[in-house]
Design an enzyme around this catalytic site. Structure first.
Site, PDB file in Angstrom:
ATOM      1  N   GLU A 100       0.835  -1.208   0.000  1.00 46.64           N
ATOM      2  CA  GLU A 100       0.000   0.000   0.000  1.00 46.64           C
ATOM      3  C   GLU A 100       0.865   1.252   0.000  1.00 46.64           C
ATOM      4  OE1 GLU A 100      -3.222   0.552   2.559  1.00 46.64           O
ATOM      5  OE2 GLU A 100      -4.162  -1.371   2.139  1.00 46.64           O
ATOM      6  N   CYS A 120       4.605  -6.435   8.022  1.00 48.12           N
ATOM      7  CA  CYS A 120       5.432  -5.843   9.075  1.00 48.12           C
ATOM      8  C   CYS A 120       5.702  -6.884  10.158  1.00 48.12           C
ATOM      9  CB  CYS A 120       4.739  -4.635   9.695  1.00 48.12           C
ATOM     10  SG  CYS A 120       5.739  -3.786  10.945  1.00 48.12           S
ATOM     11  N   SER A 197      10.057   6.906   9.934  1.00 51.73           N
ATOM     12  CA  SER A 197       9.450   6.578  11.223  1.00 51.73           C
ATOM     13  C   SER A 197       9.906   5.198  11.687  1.00 51.73           C
ATOM     14  CB  SER A 197       7.922   6.605  11.086  1.00 51.73           C
ATOM     15  OG  SER A 197       7.304   6.233  12.294  1.00 51.73           O
ATOM     16  N   CYS A 339      -3.313   6.376   9.400  1.00 53.10           N
ATOM     17  CA  CYS A 339      -2.213   5.789  10.161  1.00 53.10           C
ATOM     18  C   CYS A 339      -2.695   4.564  10.934  1.00 53.10           C
ATOM     19  CB  CYS A 339      -1.653   6.837  11.121  1.00 53.10           C
ATOM     20  SG  CYS A 339      -0.257   6.275  12.101  1.00 53.10           S
TER      21      CYS A 339
END
Length: 347
Positions: A100, A120, A197, A339
């Site tokens: 994405e 992840c 991040s 988020c």
């Protein structure tokens, strides 16, 4: 080795992500004059070529001969648009896997939220991406491609890039650093408009500091004490909050750059006044900025977003301690593009 074999197996042969010097060497290796390297460079990074056939300034016969040589571009598998004009993209990579990316427009800028991994490995409890597991790291060109794809779809130059999509960037640090350098030097996005991040992996922030990049480092705390952080972020059991903050201090000393701290607010979990006061103690001595992110819901867990009164009370405590703070209401909520909501499916 045939071009078809190269296309499937050898990522080093992909042209996207290569520098002007590397592209110049490549065209010469394939029988073209050196000046065509600059043409290739411009068509890749400024004009968004998806095939050598697209590059009309090249000789037609040579384009046809080299038509199957991989540039490294993805295809848009699915796209959704939220009411606020945020666009979420499912991109199909060369091996068929899906990632994405999100395009976030405002009146003055276009920000792209890019993924650094397929899935992840961090498994943060409040985040949709980790619920689907981890498949592999992305190559630098696959990260750069996300920015070029969004830029092409919006027909607008990208001004900012945030590495806040699928994946933990510091778990793929070599490719992320290569992508940052390409986005800066080749695509032309200012280093200070690039944000990486991380929830923190031992030694990786120090490793990033050695590159002396002028980027923004955003560290995801999401908790004000070690016990709470372990509840929300499983990897925190092996990398304590104190150790993470020590590494952030080293980063500031080495780079001279301020650290941004991200903190997702979960109602009744980490948004209490005592949490705010603990966070103040954690950040003593930092020239830091805190981004408070009211939780964006996902189906797998029943966390709730705090009400505005609770968010304001938390903010007030930080401000009274002279800590720079902002509340970031994520864009793209209706399209599951906010988020913590990214996952490689339409659902």
């Amino acid at each position: 080795m045939t071009l078809q074999t190269i296309k499937k197996s050898d990522n080093s042969k992909v042209l996207l992500g290569k520098s002007l010097a590397e592209l110049t060497a490549w065209v010469e290796e394939h029988g073209q004059p050196a000046y065509r390297g600059k043409q290739l460079y411009q068509w890749l990074y400024q004009k968004g070529a998806r095939s050598l056939l697209d590059i009309s300034v090249f000789p037609k016969k040579w384009r046809e001969e080299m038509a199957d040589y991989p540039l490294g571009r993805s295809t848009i598998h699915y796209r959704s648009v939220a009411a606020d004009a945020t666009r979420k993209y499912l991109l199909r990579l060369g091996d068929g896997l899906i990632i994405e990316a999100v395009g976030i427009p405002t009146s003055k800028r276009l920000t792209v939220c890019v993924s650094s991994q397929v899935g992840c490995p961090m498994d943060c409890d409040f985040c949709a991406t980790g619920k689907g597991g981890f498949t592999r790291n992305l190559k630098a060109y696959e990260i750069v491609d996300q920015v070029l794809t969004v830029q092409e779809d919006f027909q607008q130059r990208v001004s900012n890039v945030v590495f806040m999509g699928m994946g933990e960037p510091m778990a793929n640090i070599d490719e992320v650093v290569a992508a940052v350098k390409s986005l800066n030097q080749d695509v032309g996005i200012g280093a200070r408009s690039l944000t990486v991040s991380t929830v923190g992996i031992p030694g990786k922030i120090q490793q990033l500091a050695q590159h002396q990049l002028q980027i923004v480092l955003a560290v995801s705390l999401h908790a004000s004490n070690q016990a709470l952080r372990e509840q929300l972020i499983p990897s925190a059991k092996k990398y304590t909050l104190d150790n993470l903050l020590d590494e952030c201090r080293d980063y500031v000393q080495v780079t001279g750059r301020r650290v941004t701290f991200e903190y997702v607010l979960l109602a009744g979990v980490n948004d209490l006044s005592e949490n705010a006061r603990e966070l103040v103690q954690c950040l003593k001595g930092f020239q830091a900025h805190v981004n408070l992110i009211p939780y964006n819901p996902i189906s797998e867990v029943d966390y709730q977003r705090p009400d505005k009164r609770r968010i304001q009370a938390f903010t007030d405590i930080l401000e009274e301690a002279n800590i720079a703070v902002s509340v970031r209401y994520s864009r793209g909520l209706e399209a599951d593009a906010a988020c913590g909501q990214l996952r490689a499916s339409k659902i």
